[in-house]
Write an enzyme that holds these catalytic residues in place. Sequence first.
Site, PDB file in Angstrom:
ATOM      1  CD  GLN A  33      -3.026   0.917   2.198  1.00  0.00           C
ATOM      2  OE1 GLN A  33      -3.104  -0.060   2.921  1.00  0.00           O
ATOM      3  NE2 GLN A  33      -3.881   1.913   2.292  1.00  0.00           N
ATOM      4  CG  PHE A  34       1.321   3.893  -3.562  1.00  0.00           C
ATOM      5  CD1 PHE A  34       1.333   5.277  -3.686  1.00  0.00           C
ATOM      6  CD2 PHE A  34       0.282   3.177  -4.142  1.00  0.00           C
ATOM      7  CE1 PHE A  34       0.332   5.928  -4.389  1.00  0.00           C
ATOM      8  CE2 PHE A  34      -0.717   3.815  -4.840  1.00  0.00           C
ATOM      9  CZ  PHE A  34      -0.693   5.196  -4.963  1.00  0.00           C
ATOM     10  CB  THR A  35      -2.029   5.252   0.045  1.00  0.00           C
ATOM     11  OG1 THR A  35      -2.477   4.091   0.739  1.00  0.00           O
ATOM     12  CG2 THR A  35      -2.482   5.225  -1.401  1.00  0.00           C
TER      13      THR A  35
END
Length: 149
Positions: free
Chosen positions: A78-80
């Site tokens: 999850q790059f967020t």
Amino acid sequence: MRAVVQRVTSSSVSVDGNIIGKIEMGFNVLIGISKDDTLEDLKYIKDKVINLRVFQDENDKMNLSLLDVKGEILVISQFTLYGDCRKGRRPNFMEALGGEEANKLYEEFLELLRTSGLKVECGEFGAEMKVEINNDGPVTILLDSKRNF
């Protein structure tokens, strides 16, 4: 590297309506990889995850680790987690590592976890995923390999 570790009774991840990873009691781990992450960051988060003492012992105290209870792990990239919202209303993802480099570190992280002997399931890197999380407690822990929190 950042991780959101959630103690769960069960968790699953689906892509295009098909479940690709599913666990019972253990941890749902959302991970974000930054531009500065190295193998040492992966090892730090892996050791923290498998050794966090957040499961109840016989005295109902959070004193047991994932290893102690032989729990399972579902890891979702999850790059967020590297979204910076300090300015404006649209997150800035400049610190997140993307593409093939991030996927390589994600796969290395999964392999490190698998050396623990625990069941490890995962999502699909870069895919649009639906994650079902049955948080237990709820217990949610934030980890950062740079020790920012």
